[in-house]
Write a protein that holds these residues in place. Structure first.
Motif, mmCIF file in Angstrom:
data_model
loop_
_atom_site.group_PDB
_atom_site.id
_atom_site.type_symbol
_atom_site.label_atom_id
_atom_site.label_comp_id
_atom_site.label_asym_id
_atom_site.label_seq_id
_atom_site.Cartn_x
_atom_site.Cartn_y
_atom_site.Cartn_z
ATOM 1 N N SER A 95 32.085 41.245 43.627
ATOM 2 C CA SER A 95 31.754 40.019 43.141
ATOM 3 C C SER A 95 30.622 39.185 43.546
ATOM 4 O O SER A 95 30.355 39.206 44.885
ATOM 5 N N GLY A 96 29.894 38.345 42.934
ATOM 6 C CA GLY A 96 28.903 37.655 43.534
ATOM 7 C C GLY A 96 29.132 36.028 43.276
ATOM 8 O O GLY A 96 28.281 35.072 43.090
ATOM 9 N N ASP A 97 30.649 35.767 42.750
ATOM 10 C CA ASP A 97 30.773 34.192 42.556
ATOM 11 C C ASP A 97 31.899 33.940 43.230
ATOM 12 O O ASP A 97 33.251 34.464 43.104
ATOM 13 N N ASP A 98 31.601 33.117 44.318
ATOM 14 C CA ASP A 98 32.827 32.664 45.302
ATOM 15 C C ASP A 98 33.918 32.060 44.798
ATOM 16 O O ASP A 98 35.074 32.224 45.113
ATOM 17 N N PRO A 99 33.821 31.054 43.675
ATOM 18 C CA PRO A 99 35.093 30.453 43.157
ATOM 19 C C PRO A 99 36.127 31.419 42.395
ATOM 20 O O PRO A 99 37.122 31.095 42.358
ATOM 21 N N THR A 100 35.406 32.308 41.926
ATOM 22 C CA THR A 100 36.393 33.287 41.120
ATOM 23 C C THR A 100 36.488 34.660 41.978
ATOM 24 O O THR A 100 36.983 35.808 41.505
ATOM 25 N N ALA A 101 36.212 34.612 43.306
ATOM 26 C CA ALA A 101 36.032 36.056 43.770
ATOM 27 C C ALA A 101 37.571 36.533 44.105
ATOM 28 O O ALA A 101 37.713 37.708 43.985
ATOM 29 N N LEU A 102 38.357 35.569 44.485
ATOM 30 C CA LEU A 102 39.672 36.143 44.609
ATOM 31 C C LEU A 102 40.137 36.962 43.320
ATOM 32 O O LEU A 102 41.045 37.915 43.605
ATOM 33 N N ARG A 103 39.936 36.396 42.162
ATOM 34 C CA ARG A 103 40.406 36.989 41.158
ATOM 35 C C ARG A 103 39.897 38.166 40.891
ATOM 36 O O ARG A 103 40.612 39.251 40.469
ATOM 37 N N SER A 104 38.690 38.367 41.048
ATOM 38 C CA SER A 104 37.798 39.877 41.163
ATOM 39 C C SER A 104 38.741 40.824 42.317
ATOM 40 O O SER A 104 38.746 41.909 41.693
ATOM 41 N N LEU A 105 38.406 40.318 43.315
ATOM 42 C CA LEU A 105 39.311 41.168 44.265
ATOM 43 C C LEU A 105 40.586 41.473 43.789
ATOM 44 O O LEU A 105 41.061 42.769 44.171
ATOM 45 N N ALA A 106 41.572 40.599 43.281
ATOM 46 C CA ALA A 106 42.730 41.268 42.829
ATOM 47 C C ALA A 106 42.896 42.036 41.792
ATOM 48 O O ALA A 106 43.596 42.772 41.765
ATOM 49 N N LEU A 107 41.619 42.187 41.076
ATOM 50 C CA LEU A 107 41.584 42.998 39.841
ATOM 51 C C LEU A 107 41.068 44.438 40.403
ATOM 52 O O LEU A 107 41.093 45.497 39.682
ATOM 53 N N GLY A 108 40.618 44.489 41.666
ATOM 54 C CA GLY A 108 40.148 45.821 42.170
ATOM 55 C C GLY A 108 38.676 45.717 42.801
ATOM 56 O O GLY A 108 38.321 46.604 42.920
ATOM 57 N N ALA A 109 37.850 44.537 42.687
ATOM 58 C CA ALA A 109 36.608 44.439 43.049
ATOM 59 C C ALA A 109 36.636 45.062 44.728
ATOM 60 O O ALA A 109 37.515 44.560 45.199
ATOM 61 N N ALA A 110 35.330 45.631 45.151
ATOM 62 C CA ALA A 110 35.382 46.155 46.392
ATOM 63 C C ALA A 110 35.204 45.167 47.422
ATOM 64 O O ALA A 110 35.324 45.240 48.672
#
Length: 295
Positions: free
Chosen positions: A186-201
Motif C-alpha cells: 500500500s502507498g496510501d496511509d488512510p486506507t493502509a489497514l484495509r489493504s493489509l487486511a485484504l493481504g497486502a504485504a
C-alpha cells in the motif's frame, strides 16, 4: 528480494541555508530504526526528489546507506519522466549500494499502458537493481492498470508494486498477482489497514516519518490477524493521516518532524511551509502520538 511490513518514505531535511541537513537526516534514520521500521525509501516523492541535484541525490543516498549499515533495506527513488534517465539513476543507485529502486510511473508525459510496460521492462533489464513499481496517478497524471502490472510482474527484477490507489477493487486485482517474489504494498496511509487486511504485504508510509513505532504496531497487528488491535491503532492514527493531507505532501510531514526536533519545516520552492492555521493541530497530534508510542 521481498519487501514487507512497515516501510518509511523518508523526508529530506533542509537547513536554513537550503542545503541538505545530514545531521537531521541521521536523526530521522535512527528514529525509524528505533521505531521498528523495516525498510527505508530515500529520495522518493516525500523526499522531494524533484528538488535534488544529481550530486545531492548521490550524497543523500550514500549517507543513508552508510548510516543504516545493513540494518534494514534501503530503496532509492529513481523514477523520472524519461526511460534513459531512469535507467541511469537506477544504475547510479546500484553503484552507491541501494538494495532496490522505487520507480514511479513517468509523470507529466502521460504514457499509454504499452508505453508503461515497455518503460518498466527497459528499466528492469538495464537498471541493474530489483525494482518496485510505483503507481500514484494523483501526482503523475497516469494510472498503471492491473493488466499492465500483470504483464510486468513475471520479470525476475520486478519485485513488487507500491499502489497509492486505495480502491478496494484495485487492491484485490493486484493481490491476485502477488507471489513470494512479487509484493503488493500500500502507498496510501488512510486506507493502509484495509489493504493489509485484504493481504497486502506492507505499507510505504508518509506518516511513519513521525510515528514509526505506532505504525509498526499497526502493520504487525494487521498482518497477524489481530483485527481489533489493528482497528484501534488505525482509529488513533486517522486524525494524523488527515492532518498530513491538508496540503501537498511533504509539506505537513516536514512540519510534523520539526515538532519532534528533527529538522526544520523548510522545503524547496515551489513548495512552501505549512500554512499557519494548520500548525497547532498538527503539532498537537504529533506530540500526543509520541506519548502514546511510549505508553
Amino acid at each position: 528480494m521481498n519487501f514487507s511490513g512497515s516501510i518509511c518514505a523518508l523526508a529530506t531535511p533542509f537547513g536554513v541555508d537550503d542545503a541538505l541537513d545530514l545531521d537531521a537526516f541521521a536523526r530521522l534514520i535512527e528514529h525509524q530504526i528505533r521505531g521498528g521500521t523495516q525498510a527505508l525509501v530515500v529520495a522518493g516523492s516525500t523526499g522531494e526528489a524533484h528538488a535534488l541535484a544529481a550530486d545531492e541525490f548521490d550524497r543523500l543516498l550514500a549517507f543513508a546507506i552508510e548510516r543504516v549499515a545493513g540494518r534494514v533495506p534501503v530503496l532509492a527513488g529513481t523514477g523520472t519522466a524519461n526511460t534513459h534517465k531512469t535507467i541511469a539513476a537506477t544504475r547510479r543507485a546500484r553503484a552507491l549500494g541501494a538494495d532496490a529502486a522505487l520507480v514511479v510511473t513517468p509523470y507529466y508525459v502521460r504514457p499509454t499502458q504499452e508505453g508503461l510496460r515497455r518503460h518498466y521492462l527497459e528499466v528492469a533489464e538495464h537498471g541493474d537493481l530489483p525494482i518496485v513499481l510505483y503507481n500514484v496517478p494523483g501526482r503523475t497524471g497516469c494510472d498503471m492498470l492491473p493488466a499492465t502490472v500483470a504483464a510486468l510482474a513475471p520479470h525476475p527484477r520486478i519485485v513488487g508494486i507500491k499502489e497509492a490507489v486505495g480502491d478496494v477493487d484495485r487492491v484485490k486485482a493486484l493481490l491476485a498477482l502477488a507471489r513470494d517474489d512479487f509484493s503488493v504494498i500500500s502507498g496510501d496511509d488512510p486506507t493502509a489497514l484495509r489493504s493489509l487486511a485484504l493481504g497486502a504485504a506492507g505499507v510505504i508510509s508518509v506518516a511513519n516519518n513521525v510515528v514509526p513505532a505506532l505504525f509498526r504496531r499497526l502493520c504487525d497487528a494487521a498482518r497477524a490477524g489481530r483485527a481489533d488491535e489493528a482497528a484501534d491503532l488505525d482509529r488513533r492514527l486517522q486524525p494524523l493521516f488527515d492532518a498530513l493531507g491538508v496540503e501537498s505532501n511533504p509539506i505537513p510531514v516536514k512540519f510534523g518532524l520539526s515538532a519532534i526536533g528533527i529538522g526544520t519545516p523548510r522545503l524547496r520552492l515551489p513548495l512552501s511551509e505549512l500554512s499557519q492555521p494548520h500548525r497547532g493541530r498538527l503539532r498537537e497530534l504529533v506530540l500526543n502520538l509520541q506519548d502514546a508510542a511510549v505508553a
